[in-house]
Every structure is written in C-alpha cells, then in structure tokens.
Design a protein around this motif. Structure first.
Motif, short mmCIF file in Angstrom:
data_model
loop_
_atom_site.label_atom_id
_atom_site.label_comp_id
_atom_site.label_asym_id
_atom_site.label_seq_id
_atom_site.Cartn_x
_atom_site.Cartn_y
_atom_site.Cartn_z
N LEU A 1 0.86 -1.18 0.00
CA LEU A 1 0.00 0.00 0.00
C LEU A 1 0.90 1.23 0.00
CD1 LEU A 1 -2.81 1.37 0.38
CD2 LEU A 1 -2.41 1.23 2.84
N LEU A 2 0.62 2.13 -0.93
CA LEU A 2 1.42 3.35 -1.04
C LEU A 2 0.54 4.52 -0.63
CD1 LEU A 2 3.99 4.81 -2.10
CD2 LEU A 2 2.93 4.79 -4.35
N CYS A 3 0.96 5.26 0.40
CA CYS A 3 0.18 6.40 0.88
C CYS A 3 0.84 7.68 0.41
CB CYS A 3 0.11 6.40 2.40
SG CYS A 3 -0.66 4.95 3.08
N LEU A 4 0.11 8.48 -0.37
CA LEU A 4 0.70 9.69 -0.93
C LEU A 4 -0.03 10.90 -0.37
CD1 LEU A 4 0.79 8.50 -4.64
CD2 LEU A 4 2.67 8.47 -3.01
N ASP A 5 0.74 11.79 0.27
CA ASP A 5 0.13 12.97 0.87
C ASP A 5 0.30 14.14 -0.09
OD1 ASP A 5 -0.95 14.81 2.54
OD2 ASP A 5 0.25 14.27 4.29
N GLU A 6 -0.78 14.49 -0.79
CA GLU A 6 -0.79 15.58 -1.77
C GLU A 6 0.34 15.49 -2.79
OE1 GLU A 6 -1.77 19.42 -0.62
OE2 GLU A 6 -2.89 18.83 1.17
N PRO A 7 0.37 14.43 -3.57
CA PRO A 7 1.47 14.28 -4.53
C PRO A 7 1.45 15.33 -5.63
CG PRO A 7 -0.18 12.60 -4.90
CD PRO A 7 -0.57 13.30 -3.63
N ALA A 8 0.30 15.92 -5.91
CA ALA A 8 0.24 16.87 -7.03
C ALA A 8 0.42 18.31 -6.58
CB ALA A 8 -1.08 16.71 -7.78
N ALA A 9 0.60 18.51 -5.27
CA ALA A 9 0.71 19.89 -4.80
C ALA A 9 1.91 20.58 -5.41
CB ALA A 9 0.82 19.89 -3.27
N GLY A 10 1.70 21.76 -5.96
CA GLY A 10 2.79 22.54 -6.51
C GLY A 10 3.25 22.10 -7.89
N LEU A 11 2.56 21.14 -8.50
CA LEU A 11 2.96 20.72 -9.84
C LEU A 11 2.19 21.53 -10.88
CD1 LEU A 11 3.05 16.82 -9.58
CD2 LEU A 11 4.79 18.49 -8.99
N ASN A 12 2.84 21.75 -12.05
CA ASN A 12 2.12 22.42 -13.12
C ASN A 12 1.27 21.38 -13.87
OD1 ASN A 12 3.71 21.08 -15.04
ND2 ASN A 12 5.29 22.67 -14.94
N PRO A 13 0.35 21.81 -14.74
CA PRO A 13 -0.59 20.86 -15.36
C PRO A 13 0.11 19.71 -16.09
CG PRO A 13 -1.26 23.11 -15.79
CD PRO A 13 0.06 23.19 -15.08
N ARG A 14 1.23 20.01 -16.74
CA ARG A 14 1.91 18.95 -17.48
C ARG A 14 2.47 17.91 -16.51
NH1 ARG A 14 6.89 18.05 -19.21
NH2 ARG A 14 7.60 19.93 -18.15
N GLU A 15 3.12 18.41 -15.44
CA GLU A 15 3.68 17.50 -14.44
C GLU A 15 2.57 16.71 -13.76
OE1 GLU A 15 7.66 19.78 -12.79
OE2 GLU A 15 5.70 20.50 -12.16
N SER A 16 1.45 17.39 -13.56
CA SER A 16 0.32 16.74 -12.92
C SER A 16 -0.19 15.58 -13.77
CB SER A 16 -0.77 17.80 -12.70
OG SER A 16 -1.76 17.31 -11.88
N ALA A 17 -0.23 15.78 -15.08
CA ALA A 17 -0.68 14.72 -15.98
C ALA A 17 0.31 13.56 -15.96
CB ALA A 17 -0.81 15.27 -17.41
N GLN A 18 1.62 13.87 -15.94
CA GLN A 18 2.63 12.82 -15.85
C GLN A 18 2.44 12.00 -14.58
OE1 GLN A 18 6.32 14.89 -15.94
NE2 GLN A 18 6.52 14.82 -18.17
N LEU A 19 2.13 12.73 -13.49
CA LEU A 19 1.94 12.07 -12.20
C LEU A 19 0.78 11.09 -12.30
CD1 LEU A 19 2.71 12.09 -9.09
CD2 LEU A 19 0.66 13.48 -8.86
N ASN A 20 -0.33 11.54 -12.93
CA ASN A 20 -1.48 10.65 -13.09
C ASN A 20 -1.07 9.35 -13.76
OD1 ASN A 20 -3.07 12.51 -11.95
ND2 ASN A 20 -4.24 13.04 -13.79
N GLU A 21 -0.31 9.49 -14.84
CA GLU A 21 0.14 8.30 -15.58
C GLU A 21 0.96 7.38 -14.69
OE1 GLU A 21 2.29 8.86 -19.31
OE2 GLU A 21 0.74 10.38 -19.76
N LEU A 22 1.87 8.01 -13.94
CA LEU A 22 2.75 7.22 -13.08
C LEU A 22 1.92 6.45 -12.06
CD1 LEU A 22 5.63 6.54 -12.04
CD2 LEU A 22 5.44 8.55 -10.57
N LEU A 23 0.98 7.13 -11.43
CA LEU A 23 0.20 6.48 -10.39
C LEU A 23 -0.64 5.35 -10.97
CD1 LEU A 23 -0.91 9.43 -8.09
CD2 LEU A 23 1.12 7.99 -7.98
#
Lengths: 302, 456, 305
Positions: A208-230
C-alpha cells in the motif's frame, strides 16, 4: 494470490484527539486491493492525521486499522488477532496486521505500507541513487549480514547491492530521473523531487502506497505525468494507493473510490461520480450549510 | 561615481574612524585585565600592579591591525570576490585529488625514517612522539567521533568519557591481572562500546543542542566518578606504572631479552616510540578503513540518512533507535581503542587527561575538518594539535620578549582563538564537499550547502 | 531541621547566582537558538573585573565604605562585561548567524577556551583571594549549639538579585526593547520586515545577559572571596542546567530553575556527599532533558510530521 477488489485496508472507528481537539472522529472506511482510494476534504479536515495514524507516526486514541497481505480470507481472523494483543499474524503467504499497534518503522518494514510527505522529505545532501538505496535498507541489512559480512567485503553483499542499484535504476527510468541519478536530491526541481519521493517509497516494496498531496505545486503537465505514473503503479504492480489530494482533476481522473472528510468526520464515501454530486460534499467545499447549496451553486453556475 | 571605482577607492576618513573606534574599544576591553595585574605579595595579600606599556602596545597593535585591514586586506578580499570563478576544475587538481591520499599514507609510513635521517636518534624522539603519536591519537579520535557527529549527525560533547573508559579499562586490567595489550585492546573497545550504547539509550529522543549538553553532563559525571572513586581509580593521583606494550612479547628495555638486545641493536628509547607510532598509525588507519567500508554499507547510509531527515528514515522502515545506538557504540569503540593505546603509551593516567576540554578539542577537529570528511578531519587534527605542539618549540621568541616569556602558556589561548577564526571564515569546515557512497555513471561531489547537520 | 534550614538559606543564595547566569543562557537561546557556551566564562571575567575594581577602590583610593565600594564595583563590572559580550557577539557570533547550526556552537566553545586562557595568562593561574568584604550575620535559631545564620552577604545577594530581577522583568515585559526581543524570538525575518532592528535587538540581548552575569560574578566574588580563571565552566554548566530545568526560553523558569539547582546542590552536599555534588546537578540536567525536555515552564516541542 491476491485478487483485485478484495479488501486491503480496513479502518474502523478511528478517532484521534489532541488534547481537547478531535482531529478525526469515528472514521471508518476501506481500501481495496489494486484500487486507488482518494481521501479528500477541505483544509484542516484531518486527512494528514489519518495518514499519520495509518503509517504509525501517531498512535490513534481509539479505533482499529487492519491491513491484509495476500489471501483476503485471513480477514476472518481479525477479531482473534485483536484479542490476542499481537501486532500481526502470518499464514503462509498471507498476513494480517494491526497498524495502530506498530511503531512507524515496522509499519513500513513488516506491514509494507510506504508513504510520502506533504512537505517533501528527501535526503537532500545524498544523491538521488543513494536516496533509493536507503529505501532498501532492510533488505540490504539482511544481505550484509547485519554489517558483518559487509565489513569483510563478502561477495554475497556485493551481489545484493548490485541488485538494489538495478532496482533503483529501474525506478529512475520509470520516473524519468535516470540522468540525474548522481546528483544530490536537494538540487532537483520541485516536480522531480515529488517523483523521486514516490520512487523512493516504491523501493521499500510496499503493498500500500500512501501519498500525501502528490500533485501539490505541480504544473498541469507534471500533474498529468503524475497521473500516468500512479495509474501504472496500480496497474502494472498491483499496488494499491491511498492518496490525499486537493487537485480534483487528479482525484476524479485516477481514483476508483473517494472518501470525503470534513472536520474529522466522514461525510461521503463512494465512486468519484457519486461523491462529486453529493450535496454534503459541495457544501463542505463551498463552506455553506446544506440547505443553501442549491442557491449558492446556482449563483456560481454549478 | 562608477561602482568599480568605488570598490577600488579606499575611504581614508572612514578607515581612520574605524581604526580609532577599534583602538578605543580595545583600550576599554584590555584595561581591567591587562592594564592591571593582581599579584599576591609576601604577606599573602592580593595587590595590584599596573602594566601600562604592555596595555598600550597591545592597543596600538590592534589599532594598526585595523588600519592594515582597511587599507590592505579588505581591498584584496574585494578583488578576489570580483575575480571570475573558474568554471572547470583544472587538470592538476584532478591529479592532485587522485594522488593526495596515497601520498599522505606513504608519507606517514616513512615519517619516522625521515625524522631520524634529519635529526638523528636523539632528536627524533621528540618529533615522533609529540608530533607523530600525539597528532595520530587525535586523528583517530576525530575519525571515531566523525562517525557519531559527522555521519549520524548526533552532537556528542562527552566523547572523551569513552576514551577514559578505554584508558582505565586497560590500566586497571593490565595492572591487576597482567593481561597483555593485545588482549586488552579489543576488550577496552568492547567496554567503551558498551558504555556508548548504555549512555546512548536514554538520550535517543533528544535533539540538537540538548543532546550535546546531556552528553557533556555524562562525560563530566564519568570524570567526577574517576576523581572520587579513589579505591579503584586512585583519584586525582591517577594510576601509574601501567605495563607498556611489548613487541609481540619482547619488552622494550635494556635487558638481555629486550628488543634492542634481541635484534642486536644498541639500546635506545626510540625503538619503543617508533613501535608505538606504527601501532597508533595502524589503529587510526583501521578506523578510517572501517568507516570507509561502513559508509558503503546500509548501516552507514542509514546514519547519513538519519542526519538528513529522521522522519523520512522512519517512513522507510529504518529502526532509528538501532541506527543511533550503532553509531554511538561504533564511535565509542574507537575511542576505547585510542584510550587503551593512550594508557599504554603514557604508562600513567589521571582524570586530568579526560576533561571537557578534550571533548571540545575532538569535536572542534571534526567540525573544522568539515563534517563527515575524513581527510578534512586529519588535516584539522594536524593543524590544531600540531599547531599547539609547535608552540612548545618557539624558544626563539624568548630572545624577542625576554627570558620570562613562555610561549607554551599561549597554546590554549591561541587554540581557542583559532577555533573562533576558522569557524567565522569557514563555517562548514575545511573540506566542503561530501563524496557520495555509490554512483551510477560518475561520482559527483555533493556541495556541502545541501548536506544537513542533523538535528539530533 | 536546623541543618535543613541553614542549607535552605545557603541554597537560595547559591541559586540566586545560578539564576542570574541562567537568564543569560535562556535569553540568548530564546532569541538566536544557540547555547552560548562562553557565558560561564563571561561570568568568570566579570568576577575578575570586580576583583580588580575592588582592589583599586580599597587599596589605592582608600574607600572605606563597603556599601559605596560594592555599588561602584557592581556598576563597573556590569559596564565592562556588557562591552565584552557585545564585542564577542559582533566578532564571534554575528558572522555565523543563519549559518550552519554547529558553527556558532564551536565558535562559542572556542570563545570559552579563549576567555579562560586569556584570564589565566593575563592574571596568572593561581586562585585570587580577597579579605572578606562584608562580615557579620543574623542568628535566626539556635538549637543544641547549632546556630542557623543568615549572613549579611547572603542578604545582600538576595536583595540585589530581587531588585535586579524586577528591573529586568520591567525591561523585558513593558518596554519597546522587550517587545522587539519577543518578536525576534518568533521570527527574525518577519520582525525585520515590520521594522524591528534585529541586529541591535540581539546585541542588546547579549548586553543584558552580560550585565546580569556581571552581577552574578560580583556576588560570587563577594560571597566566596576567591576566584580563579577556571571558575567559569562548572557554574556555567549548572546555570545552563537551571535554564533547561525551568524551560529554556522562559525567564521566570530560569530563576526558579536556578533556585532549584542551588537547593539540590546544597542539600545533596549536606545529606549525601559533597564530592558528588556536581554529579547531582548534572544528573538533574540529564533527567530533566530526558523526561521533561520542555522544562517546568517551557512550551512543549511537538514533532511535526
């Protein structure tokens, strides 16, 4: 073998008080195997406190937090385990753990729950690669014969270390940081640090991976990359994710299940679509009483 | 007025004003304690003497120094700042970096031979003992404390306690039971390590300066016990007649079965000193070697991670209690080795050798060297200990300041002063990069600004 | 019972001296978060200055009124020690402000070594003893030939400490300087943004700390009649213990901590072992920090994850 959809984490009647303040009040929810569960709510709703209880940083005032490895049938032993006073039991490949009884490091080491932090906590003076090797501490500790074999430079330790480096290299490739492997972690830009922290948590081999606000402070492009990663962590590795997030685009797009907290109380629980249209949730986010939701909603064009 | 011109021009008025203020301050500062001298007369009463010439010359020196700073040093520093920084490291530095450590190790191995060649048997004793052995003890202590402070980031101001445990363990066991040095050396290490862990336990939760103060308190408690537990430790009088180490069973004496006779040499005390020199060199190198190895092991990385962020460590499943205790125990063990060597070398120990000043000196060596850097620690030990030892050799100053002038008096005064100056000039110590313990393509030194100093 | 009463009086006297030094530790720690290791030695320097001033007044100027002499000695010691501490802050600590955490600590330790050796070199290594400044005492209780006494010098120490604490409390609680100090404690950058002169405030903190240490040094000299260059370290550590016991950063805590340490030390000496009195003080330090790290009056330090 685990089957997607089985219950992985069961939080029951979790209550956390700080002096007179009740940060989390009688919270119960479940997270399922292979799913992404989002914990959302306005600022100060008690989300991070829930995280800290699950990961052992806080001892809950009341409540039970069960976590299952392997076959979900082992849940039937939950009450027996609770009465026995032990921290966990294992049956073959399966295991059942009571997280509220474990100190923080054992939650990661034995129950295999990894976490990241709201304000990134890397080891800034160590290189990116070193950060990922520290995450494999317990496995390497065994391989180094608790330092003894390592001191004498036995080959078995060298093999284990090479394997760890390979694993780190693999994760660095996946989060796109392979070219920064030998740079100090403190030198990375903010978005890279967020991804490195996730990669580091993954190196502990969690269920189980617990992520505390992983998208905070990311720009939209980085945020989209994060979605893919997760999504890929969930799909390819079968690892379940519990995340706190404010960015609704992330929550709605990737989560299978959303739990909404307000003032420490659960106000909604269900699929993203259901939660999105729940008047209570809208009220909590807009900060107005329930009966005014429609009026305010109409004014702002919801 | 352009900025460049402003930088070049020296404001004479301001410089003179600064010098005047500094002179005035210096006068005020030195008036009570240098201008006046309290002396006890024949009737055992305290009387006052004046030292106006001394006071005025010191104040004048300060004033002139301030002027020199304004007119010479400050513009020079300004020019250095303006000079463009080299972006690539020149080739000679890379070569230098590669060969520096092997060269140093080679040098310390042949050092006694060089000294004997230069000064002969008689003169060499002092140089090998005071400069060689004395410095190497502090290098070893510095490397040992470096594990606790530099790697694990745990601030320990009572390190000398473990040095004392090692020394007393050797002295007492060797005198009472006649065990040999080679048996007692590991035993002393184990005992110190045990004490390190024992004292480490209660202070695990403490952070930063609090940890420093509690370790200081523990160090003082152990010293006070050594002073007052007269039955065992003989109190202030100390323990004398501690057996000296032998050359693998052959004693260093003038007898027929002594070292000199056995090897057909003429008896000289230098053989024992040279033997002790190589002994402490081997112990110091062992410390360095083990530390280098440990840094590449999970336990060493966990220490450094602990220094960087304890909470993150816990979130990765690292048992921080064990990690801290291993650091304490490992650091204490090397202090124990050094302590038993110290007792064997001196033949006499007393609590006077284990005061807080020693702990402060060792900590200063670690911090001045650059935390975590072994080369830096060695350089700092040479500079600080060698520097104060050199003060003993400055007899020529007597010809300048008169026969009553004793340069050794000023050793610790200058030592303290140097600590302040080095910290002000280089707060991160001499070596300001951290070498990574593992790399994928090439090891890039980590700039020390990013490295945390630990909060525990 | 009589012994206890006597030790209580002695303990409060000793504790007043510790309390005055402890305020210096607590104020400096509060405002720049640094253990000012040299503070004990500043106290020792103050005692030496008081010694020199006392000798000038009595042997050269022939002032016979002890009250006048003591007052002048106190003022001289306070002024001079403030100057010393102001210069120390400027030279050894200010350049390191905002630098790495260990640098100011090492600098302070270096300064401590420097000060004690400076006094040793300039005034000689021997103990400096003066004839008793103040003599006489009140006999409070007599029982079985054991007289519980309160000496005049103890009374002076109590009085001076009390008066100075009131002045000092007024300074910190009611004046602009006190407000500036509390602002800097909270957040130096923010304080600077709202117009507080941070450098000046910190300098003044060192000056006040030194002035109180100078009072302690003068009282110490008057009480014991002897001082040596190495007298800074142990009272310094004990005063720091007092500051920690009271809760570092808390001013009333420092005073109460000082009194407690003074009492523990005298009681321990009377009832257990005088040889191990320092062990008692150091053990209190360790036990307090381990079990009550925020001290009696300090704010608890909550771990933020």
């Amino acid at each position: 073998m685990t089957i997607a959809g089985d219950i992985l984490l069961r939080v029951e009647h979790l209550t956390m008080r700080f002096g007179g303040l009740v940060a989390v009040d009688d919270l119960s929810f479940e997270a399922r195997q292979g799913e992404i569960t989002a914990l959302i709510g306005p600022n100060g709703a008690g989300k991070t406190t829930v995280f800290n209880c699950i990961t052992g940083f806080y001892k809950p005032s009341e409540g039970r937090i069960g976590l299952c490895h392997g076959d979900a049938a082992i849940w039937s032993e939950l009450d027996a385990l609770t009465d026995s006073g032990k921290r966990g039991i294992t049956r073959g490949d399966s295991g059942l753990y009571l997280l509220e009884r474990m100190p923080d490091y054992l939650v990661t080491q034995n129950a295999r729950v990894a976490r990241t932090f709201q304000n990134i906590r890397l080891f800034p003076g160590m290189t990116v690669l070193e950060n990922l090797l520290v995450a494999q501490h317990n496995a390497l500790m065994v391989a180094s014969g608790y330092t003894l074999f390592g001191i004498f430079g036995l080959p078995s330790y060298h093999r284990a270390e090479r394997a760890s480096v390979e694993k780190a290299r693999d994760w660095l490739n996946r989060v796109g940081l392979i070219h920064r492997a030998d740079d100090p972690a403190g030198d990375l830009p903010y978005g890279d640090q967020r991804r490195l922290e996730i990669a580091r948590a993954m190196c502990t081999d969690p269920v189980l991976l617990c992520l505390d606000e992983p998208a905070a402070g990311l720009n939209p492009r980085e945020s989209a990359q994060l979605n893919e990663l997760l999504m890929s962590i969930g799909n390819e590795h079968g690892i379940s994710i519990l995340l706190i997030e404010h960015d609704m685009s992330v929550v709605m797009e990737i989560s299978d299940h959303v739990v909404v907290l307000d003032y420490g109380i659960k106000i909604s629980d269900g699929a993203p679509d259901v939660v999105r249209n729940d008047p209570k949730v809208i009220a909590a986010y807009l900060g107005v009483p329930d009966h005014e939701v429609e009026k305010v909603g109409a004014e702002i064009g919801l | 007025m352009t900025e460049g011109a402003a930088n070049q021009r020296i404001d004479t008025v301001a410089a003179l004003r600064d010098a005047a203020i500094t002179t005035l301050l210096a006068f005020g500062l030195f008036l009570p304690l240098i201008g006046f001298h309290t002396v006890t007369n024949i009737r055992n009463e305290l009387e006052l003497d004046t030292r106006w010439p001394l006071l005025f010359s010191i104040v004048a020196v300060v004033g002139v120094a301030r002027l020199a700073y304004s007119f010479l040093l400050a513009p020079w520093l300004e020019r250095i700042k303006l000079r463009p920084m080299a972006t690539t490291t020149p080739a000679w530095r890379a070569t230098f970096g590669k060969w520096f450590v092997p060269f140093c190790i080679g040098f310390v191995i042949v050092y006694p031979a060089i000294i004997i060649a230069a000064t002969g048997f008689g003169g060499a004793l002092k140089w090998v003992d005071n400069f060689g052995i004395q410095i190497l003890i502090y290098v070893m202590l510095g490397w040992g404390l470096n594990i606790v402070v530099g790697l694990a980031g745990l601030l320990d101001l009572g390190y000398v306690a473990f040095y004392a445990v090692g020394a007393y363990a050797y002295a007492l066991l060797a005198k009472e039971f006649g065990f040999s040095f080679w048996i007692l050396l590991p035993l002393a290490g184990v005992m110190s390590s045990f004490w390190g862990i024992l004292l480490g336990f209660p202070v695990l939760r403490l952070r930063g300066d609090y940890l420093a103060i509690v370790t200081l308190a523990f160090g003082e408690i152990i010293r006070i016990v050594l002073v007052n537990w007269v039955d065992v430790t003989n109190g202030y009088a100390g323990i004398s007649g501690i057996p000296r180490p032998s050359f693998f069973g052959i004693p260093f004496n003038a007898n027929d079965d002594g070292f000199a006779a056995t090897f057909g040499l003429e008896f000289s005390p230098i053989y024992r000193t040279i033997f002790l020199y190589y002994l402490i060199l081997a112990l110091a190198l062992l410390t360095a070697f083990v530390t280098v190895r440990l840094r590449r092991l999970p336990v060493g990385r966990a220490w450094e991670a602990l220094r960087e962020d304890e909470i993150a460590c816990r979130s990765l499943g690292i048992n921080t209690t064990h990690t801290k205790l291993t650091a304490f125990g490992m650091g204490a063990m090397f202090a124990g080795f050094a302590g038993s060597f110290f007792a064997a070398r001196q033949g006499f120990i007393s609590p006077e050798s284990f005061t807080f000043l020693e702990s402060a000196t060792i900590l200063a060596i670690v911090v001045l060297g650059g935390m975590g850097s072994q080369i830096g620690v060695a350089i700092a030990a040479i500079a600080m200990i060698g520097g104060t030892e050199i003060m003993r050799e400055l007899d020529f100053l007597k010809q300048i300041f008169g026969e009553s002038f004793d340069p050794t008096q000023y050793r610790m005064l200058l030592f303290g002063f140097a600590m302040v100056i080095i910290m002000v000039l280089r707060p991160r110590g001499l070596i300001s990069t951290r070498a990574p313990s593992v790399f994928l393509k090439e090891p890039k030194p980590v700039p020390v600004d990013l490295v945390k100093q630990g909060h525990g | 019972m009589e012994v206890f009463l006597q030790q209580l009086i002695n303990g409060i006297t000793l504790g007043s001296i510790y309390g005055l030094i402890a305020i210096g530790y607590t104020m400096v720690f509060g405002i720049i978060g640094m253990v000012n290791f040299a503070h004990g030695d500043v106290f020792m320097v103050a005692a030496f200055v008081a010694l020199v001033a006392f000798l000038i007044l009595t042997t050269w100027l022939g002032i016979s009124s002890i009250a006048v002499a003591l007052f002048i000695v106190l003022i001289v010691a306070m002024l001079f020690t403030s100057l010393v501490n102001w210069i120390i802050e400027r030279l050894a600590y200010r350049p390191l402000r905002g630098s790495f955490r260990l640098a100011p600590l090492i600098s302070a330790i270096g300064m401590s070594i420097f000060l004690s050796n400076f006094v040793q070199v300039s005034q000689g290594p021997r103990n400096k003893a003066i004839p008793p400044m103040v003599q006489g005492d009140f006999v409070l209780v007599t029982h079985n030939d054991y007289a519980v006494t309160l000496s005049f010098k103890q009374l002076i120490i109590w009085g001076v400490t009390a008066v100075l604490l009131v002045c000092f409390w007024y300074l910190v609680a009611r004046t602009r300087l006190g407000r500036a100090q509390r602002a800097c404690e909270q957040d130096q950058r923010m304080a600077a943004l709202v117009g507080v002169n941070v450098d000046q405030t910190i300098s003044l903190t060192f000056v006040i700390a030194a002035a109180l240490a100078a009072v302690a040094g003068t009282m110490y000299l008057m009480y014991y009649g002897v001082v040596s260059f190495s007298d800074g370290f142990v009272p310094g550590v004990k005063a720091f213990t007092a500051a920690v016991l009271g809760g570092i950063g808390s001013l009333p805590g420092a005073v109460i901590g000082g009194l407690l340490i003074g009492l523990i030390e005298t009681m321990w000496s009377a009832y257990f072992s005088i040889d191990y009195k320092d062990v008692a003080a150091f053990s209190v330090l360790a036990i307090t920090l381990i079990f009550l790290p925020q001290g009696l009056f300090g704010r608890p330090d909550v771990e933020k994850v």
